[in-house]
Motif scaffolding. Structure first.
Motif, PDB file in Angstrom:
ATOM      1  N   SER A  96       0.826  -1.203   0.000  1.00 54.97           N
ATOM      2  CA  SER A  96       0.000   0.000   0.000  1.00 54.97           C
ATOM      3  C   SER A  96       0.860   1.253   0.000  1.00 54.97           C
ATOM      4  CB  SER A  96      -0.890   0.015   1.250  1.00 54.97           C
ATOM      5  OG  SER A  96      -1.627   1.223   1.284  1.00 54.97           O
ATOM      6  N   THR A  97       0.413   2.254  -0.739  1.00 57.27           N
ATOM      7  CA  THR A  97       1.089   3.550  -0.713  1.00 57.27           C
ATOM      8  C   THR A  97       0.190   4.582  -0.025  1.00 57.27           C
ATOM      9  OG1 THR A  97       0.174   4.168  -2.852  1.00 57.27           O
ATOM     10  CG2 THR A  97       2.327   3.076  -2.878  1.00 57.27           C
ATOM     11  N   GLY A 108      -6.086   1.461   3.742  1.00 59.01           N
ATOM     12  CA  GLY A 108      -4.643   1.498   3.548  1.00 59.01           C
ATOM     13  C   GLY A 108      -3.916   0.289   4.094  1.00 59.01           C
TER      14      GLY A 108
END
Ligand SMILES: Nc1ncnc2c1ncn2[C@@H]1O[C@H](COP(=O)(O)OP(=O)(O)OP(=O)(O)O)[C@@H](O)[C@H]1O
Ligand SMILES: [Mg+2]
Lengths: 143, 114
Positions: A96-97, A108
């Protein structure tokens, strides 16, 4: 189930978490009215909601178009955003970014794309870095 | 277990769905991570969370979750209540912590998903 074709479109605004979920909610109501099987409805709206939240969390804006015919629902989510450089890697659980703001909203974890795959009969993702991402979800009403 | 009984043992306040307290729930899932909640496929699930926002309600709506317990008496907004009512979702606020509510429900026989 009633016959005929239906088409809906919704705008999605990046960063707007309070509005996220409205399109998925509308689609859920429509599928209920059409007496689609409850399990198919849940799978469809979970996949759609994940994709919708991804636009809100990761892109600038997007359009969701939904087509329903007697045998299936086809959902196309097109966004303008950073795009995904490595889709295979993005599909991995835990990748995840997401920003701290997104995490504060309860997202997230890097689980969305794989959950979309679980809940869609057909999932196709194409993306261009610096332009945007297109997600297609197709679910059939009769398994 | 009847939702009404759950309200009693967690010192709950019902802010949505008071007309549905005869409903029963057998299983619960506790998480602040909506992406995790969205992977659960159990029917008639109770969601226990400290994440109090619209997306918690939307997550429940999409996952067919019929009952949410918000811990530590966090403020539930009008908009959250509106969406919950529209979807017949019961919202209970409890003054207790996530750990305490989990312990109470577990002891009362509510089953975990995993
Ligand atoms: N529409 C999108 N535009 C740009 N990047 C995206 C988009 N959708 C997904 N991504 C990228 O793929 C990663 C993984 O997505 P995925 O949905 O699996 O996890 P997440 O959104 O980070 O967290 P979660 O879905 O668990 O809340 C994202 O963190 C992001 O980097
Ligand atoms: Mg996601």
């Amino acid at each position: 189930m009633s016959t005929g074709k239906m088409h809906f479109e919704y705008q999605v605004e990046g960063g707007n978490f309070s509005a996220a979920g409205f399109p998925s909610s509308q689609v859920k109501k429509t599928l209920k009215q059409l007496n689609v099987d409850g399990n198919v409805i849940r799978r469809t709206v979970v996949a759609l909601y994940e994709a919708e939240v991804n636009i809100v969390a990761h892109a600038y804006n997007g359009i969701i178009s939904v087509d329903i015919d007697t045998e299936k629902i086809t959902i196309l989510l097109k966004d303008e955003g950073p795009g995904i450089a490595d889709i295979k890697k993005a599909m991995e659980i835990g990748y995840s970014t997401a920003t701290p703001e997104v995490r504060e909203m309860g997202f997230g974890a890097g689980m969305g794309l794989s959950n979309m795959k679980t809940n869609a009969d057909h999932l196709n993702i194409t993306s261009e870095v610096g332009k945007g991402t297109i997600v297609e979800i197709i679910n059939y009403f009769h398994q | 277990m009847k939702v009404q009984e759950i309200v009693g043992i967690i010192k709950g306040t019902v802010v949505s769905g008071a007309e549905n307290l005869e409903n029963t729930v057998d299983m619960a899932f506790a998480s602040d991570l909506m992406s995790d909640v969205l992977t659960v496929k159990t029917d008639n699930l109770l969601l226990l969370t400290g994440l109090v926002n619209i997306q918690a309600i939307r997550t429940a709506e999409m996952s067919d979750i019929s009952c949410i317990v918000f811990v530590r008496n966090k403020k539930v907004t009008e908009e959250m209540i509106r969406i919950a009512k529209e979807n017949k979702i019961i919202i209970i606020q409890s003054p207790y912590s996530m750990f305490k509510v989990s312990g109470i429900l577990f002891s009362a026989g509510i089953k975990p998903v995993f």
